[in-house]
Design a protein around this motif. Structure first.
Motif, PDB file in Angstrom:
ATOM      1  N   LEU A 101      47.275  42.855  37.997  1.00 59.40           N
ATOM      2  CA  LEU A 101      47.357  43.562  36.722  1.00 59.40           C
ATOM      3  C   LEU A 101      46.119  44.446  36.580  1.00 59.40           C
ATOM      4  CD1 LEU A 101      49.033  43.837  34.089  1.00 59.40           C
ATOM      5  CD2 LEU A 101      47.459  42.154  33.079  1.00 59.40           C
ATOM      6  N   VAL A 102      46.346  45.730  36.422  1.00 61.13           N
ATOM      7  CA  VAL A 102      45.255  46.681  36.267  1.00 61.13           C
ATOM      8  C   VAL A 102      45.178  47.086  34.802  1.00 61.13           C
ATOM      9  CG1 VAL A 102      44.352  48.936  36.936  1.00 61.13           C
ATOM     10  CG2 VAL A 102      45.558  47.518  38.618  1.00 61.13           C
ATOM     11  N   VAL A 103      44.026  46.826  34.189  1.00 58.72           N
ATOM     12  CA  VAL A 103      43.787  47.191  32.793  1.00 58.72           C
ATOM     13  C   VAL A 103      42.633  48.181  32.774  1.00 58.72           C
ATOM     14  CG1 VAL A 103      43.266  46.366  30.466  1.00 58.72           C
ATOM     15  CG2 VAL A 103      44.521  44.890  32.072  1.00 58.72           C
ATOM     16  N   PRO A 104      42.867  49.416  32.361  1.00 60.88           N
ATOM     17  CA  PRO A 104      41.794  50.419  32.365  1.00 60.88           C
ATOM     18  C   PRO A 104      40.557  49.922  31.621  1.00 60.88           C
ATOM     19  CG  PRO A 104      43.903  51.461  31.889  1.00 60.88           C
ATOM     20  CD  PRO A 104      44.150  49.981  31.891  1.00 60.88           C
ATOM     21  N   GLY A 105      39.418  50.049  32.281  1.00 56.53           N
ATOM     22  CA  GLY A 105      38.156  49.632  31.685  1.00 56.53           C
ATOM     23  C   GLY A 105      37.811  48.177  31.871  1.00 56.53           C
ATOM     24  N   VAL A 106      38.728  47.399  32.459  1.00 55.27           N
ATOM     25  CA  VAL A 106      38.494  45.973  32.664  1.00 55.27           C
ATOM     26  C   VAL A 106      38.192  45.714  34.127  1.00 55.27           C
ATOM     27  CG1 VAL A 106      39.522  43.678  32.581  1.00 55.27           C
ATOM     28  CG2 VAL A 106      39.948  45.297  30.725  1.00 55.27           C
ATOM     29  N   GLU A 107      37.059  45.081  34.375  1.00 56.57           N
ATOM     30  CA  GLU A 107      36.675  44.722  35.732  1.00 56.57           C
ATOM     31  C   GLU A 107      36.581  43.203  35.842  1.00 56.57           C
ATOM     32  OE1 GLU A 107      33.103  46.682  36.840  1.00 56.57           O
ATOM     33  OE2 GLU A 107      33.942  48.707  36.667  1.00 56.57           O
ATOM     34  N   ALA A 108      36.888  42.699  37.012  1.00 55.55           N
ATOM     35  CA  ALA A 108      36.832  41.262  37.246  1.00 55.55           C
ATOM     36  C   ALA A 108      35.830  40.975  38.359  1.00 55.55           C
ATOM     37  CB  ALA A 108      38.202  40.735  37.632  1.00 55.55           C
ATOM     38  N   PRO A 109      34.949  39.979  38.167  1.00 58.58           N
ATOM     39  CA  PRO A 109      34.015  39.607  39.237  1.00 58.58           C
ATOM     40  C   PRO A 109      34.721  39.252  40.534  1.00 58.58           C
ATOM     41  CG  PRO A 109      33.423  38.534  37.174  1.00 58.58           C
ATOM     42  CD  PRO A 109      34.762  39.167  36.962  1.00 58.58           C
ATOM     43  N   LEU A 110      35.876  38.623  40.392  1.00 61.61           N
ATOM     44  CA  LEU A 110      36.691  38.254  41.554  1.00 61.61           C
ATOM     45  C   LEU A 110      38.063  38.902  41.407  1.00 61.61           C
ATOM     46  CD1 LEU A 110      35.862  34.434  41.714  1.00 61.61           C
ATOM     47  CD2 LEU A 110      34.861  36.274  43.090  1.00 61.61           C
ATOM     48  N   PRO A 111      38.575  39.583  42.446  1.00 65.05           N
ATOM     49  CA  PRO A 111      39.868  40.269  42.340  1.00 65.05           C
ATOM     50  C   PRO A 111      41.005  39.354  41.914  1.00 65.05           C
ATOM     51  CG  PRO A 111      38.722  40.923  44.348  1.00 65.05           C
ATOM     52  CD  PRO A 111      37.936  39.800  43.753  1.00 65.05           C
ATOM     53  N   GLU A 112      40.964  38.086  42.355  1.00 69.68           N
ATOM     54  CA  GLU A 112      42.060  37.177  42.038  1.00 69.68           C
ATOM     55  C   GLU A 112      42.146  36.845  40.542  1.00 69.68           C
ATOM     56  OE1 GLU A 112      38.764  34.671  44.043  1.00 69.68           O
ATOM     57  OE2 GLU A 112      39.713  36.640  44.290  1.00 69.68           O
ATOM     58  N   GLN A 113      41.116  37.185  39.775  1.00 65.60           N
ATOM     59  CA  GLN A 113      41.160  36.925  38.343  1.00 65.60           C
ATOM     60  C   GLN A 113      42.172  37.811  37.622  1.00 65.60           C
ATOM     61  OE1 GLN A 113      36.829  37.354  37.612  1.00 65.60           O
ATOM     62  NE2 GLN A 113      36.888  35.240  36.864  1.00 65.60           N
ATOM     63  N   LEU A 114      42.606  38.867  38.258  1.00 64.17           N
ATOM     64  CA  LEU A 114      43.616  39.751  37.680  1.00 64.17           C
ATOM     65  C   LEU A 114      44.977  39.571  38.343  1.00 64.17           C
ATOM     66  CD1 LEU A 114      41.514  43.016  37.180  1.00 64.17           C
ATOM     67  CD2 LEU A 114      42.227  41.352  35.453  1.00 64.17           C
ATOM     68  N   VAL A 115      45.117  38.508  39.114  1.00 60.10           N
ATOM     69  CA  VAL A 115      46.395  38.175  39.751  1.00 60.10           C
ATOM     70  C   VAL A 115      47.104  37.138  38.888  1.00 60.10           C
ATOM     71  CG1 VAL A 115      47.523  37.165  41.773  1.00 60.10           C
ATOM     72  CG2 VAL A 115      45.542  38.677  42.063  1.00 60.10           C
ATOM     73  N   PRO A 116      48.258  37.463  38.323  1.00 53.84           N
ATOM     74  CA  PRO A 116      48.951  36.487  37.475  1.00 53.84           C
ATOM     75  C   PRO A 116      49.400  35.256  38.255  1.00 53.84           C
ATOM     76  CG  PRO A 116      50.343  38.402  37.886  1.00 53.84           C
ATOM     77  CD  PRO A 116      48.993  38.746  38.424  1.00 53.84           C
ATOM     78  N   GLU A 117      49.291  34.099  37.610  1.00 47.41           N
ATOM     79  CA  GLU A 117      49.729  32.858  38.241  1.00 47.41           C
ATOM     80  C   GLU A 117      51.246  32.715  38.210  1.00 47.41           C
ATOM     81  OE1 GLU A 117      47.679  29.760  36.208  1.00 47.41           O
ATOM     82  OE2 GLU A 117      45.776  30.154  37.217  1.00 47.41           O
ATOM     83  N   GLY A 118      51.879  33.422  37.325  1.00 48.17           N
ATOM     84  CA  GLY A 118      53.330  33.400  37.225  1.00 48.17           C
ATOM     85  C   GLY A 118      53.802  34.648  36.503  1.00 48.17           C
ATOM     86  N   ARG A 119      55.038  35.028  36.746  1.00 52.75           N
ATOM     87  CA  ARG A 119      55.593  36.198  36.063  1.00 52.75           C
ATOM     88  C   ARG A 119      57.097  36.046  35.953  1.00 52.75           C
ATOM     89  NH1 ARG A 119      53.898  38.241  41.347  1.00 52.75           N
ATOM     90  NH2 ARG A 119      55.688  39.061  42.493  1.00 52.75           N
ATOM     91  N   THR A 120      57.607  36.526  34.845  1.00 54.07           N
ATOM     92  CA  THR A 120      59.041  36.490  34.597  1.00 54.07           C
ATOM     93  C   THR A 120      59.400  37.643  33.675  1.00 54.07           C
ATOM     94  OG1 THR A 120      60.888  35.071  33.916  1.00 54.07           O
ATOM     95  CG2 THR A 120      58.893  34.992  32.569  1.00 54.07           C
ATOM     96  N   VAL A 121      60.689  37.888  33.521  1.00 54.09           N
ATOM     97  CA  VAL A 121      61.167  38.991  32.691  1.00 54.09           C
ATOM     98  C   VAL A 121      61.987  38.421  31.541  1.00 54.09           C
ATOM     99  CG1 VAL A 121      62.530  41.123  32.629  1.00 54.09           C
ATOM    100  CG2 VAL A 121      61.212  40.540  34.667  1.00 54.09           C
TER     101      VAL A 121
END
Length: 233
Positions: free
Chosen positions: A20-40
């Motif tokens: 998930l890319v959020v403009p202006g938001v940075e994560a110390p670790l890339p995996e912090q922006l990886v969702p643990e689950g997703r659904t529609v």
């Protein structure tokens, strides 16, 4: 062929990698922006599960009533060894909000209201309207595709190679032509053929359509049996 909306919906609900890319938001670790689950959801909104301390959750919390834009980036990689393993990418962009009180302690559910989407895969590149995304259904084989392709490659490799007999003149004189199952959906099977001469060797894809779309694994078994019998005849 599956529509662009169906292909995008399938990727969102598959096990392919996502960030998930959020403009202006940075994560110390890339995996912090990886969702643990997703659904529609029923209306086409995408729900993403994150740890409660994720930078994405903090950004959605601080945004409150302001619109927080975000993009879910998906990368689809073939689950078997083939040249050029990335099968496709998709981008689903929209507005991010929290859904409090739903996830278990220590987790937070985020809601991505879809504004637009785009897919670039083995079928081609195309934009997807939000209404089309909401109305589309994922491919019925999406939950099993990885396992099925790996099974075809490891257990039925000989039968997969025999499908080259259906290529006619395209395979003439290519005795060392290799075949690997690349993608599978309710409409057919896609193989990647290569000459086996390293990463710079020649390769091409071939699509084998089923006699009719399959609805489940049982129907797939019948379709694959028909395909293998055609290769032997």
């Amino acid at each position: 062929m599956p529509s662009a909306a169906e292909r995008t919906r399938t990727l969102v609900q598959s096990t392919c990698s996502a960030v998930l890319v959020v403009p202006g938001v940075e994560a110390p670790l890339p995996e912090q922006l990886v969702p643990e689950g997703r659904t529609v959801g029923e209306d086409g909104e995408v729900y993403l599960l994150f740890p409660a301390d994720s930078p994405a959750v903090r950004a959605a919390t601080h945004a409150q009533d302001d619109e927080l834009s975000a993009v879910l980036e998906l990368t689809d990689v073939a689950p078997v060894s083939v040249p050029h393993r990335i099968r496709g990418r998709a981008w689903v962009s929209g507005w991010l909000t929290r859904v409090p009180g739903v996830a278990e302690p220590g987790r937070m559910l985020l809601r991505l209201e879809v504004g637009e989407a785009y897919v670039d895969d083995l079928w081609g590149a195309q934009a997807v309207e939000p209404d089309d995304f909401a109305a589309a259904a994922p491919d019925p084989l999406v939950e099993h595709e990885t396992e099925l392709l790996q099974h075809l490659a490891s257990v039925h490799g000989g039968q997969v190679r025999e499908l080259r007999t259906l290529l006619g003149e395209r395979a003439a004189g290519a005795a060392d032509l290799r075949a690997a199952p690349l993608a599978l959906d309710r409409f057919g099977l896609r193989l990647r053929f290569s000459d086996g001469h390293g990463p710079r060797g020649h390769c091409f894809d071939v699509r084998f359509d089923f006699p009719e779309p399959v609805a489940d694994v049982t129907g797939l078994r019948r379709a694959m049996r028909t395909l293998f019998e055609a290769a032997r005849s």
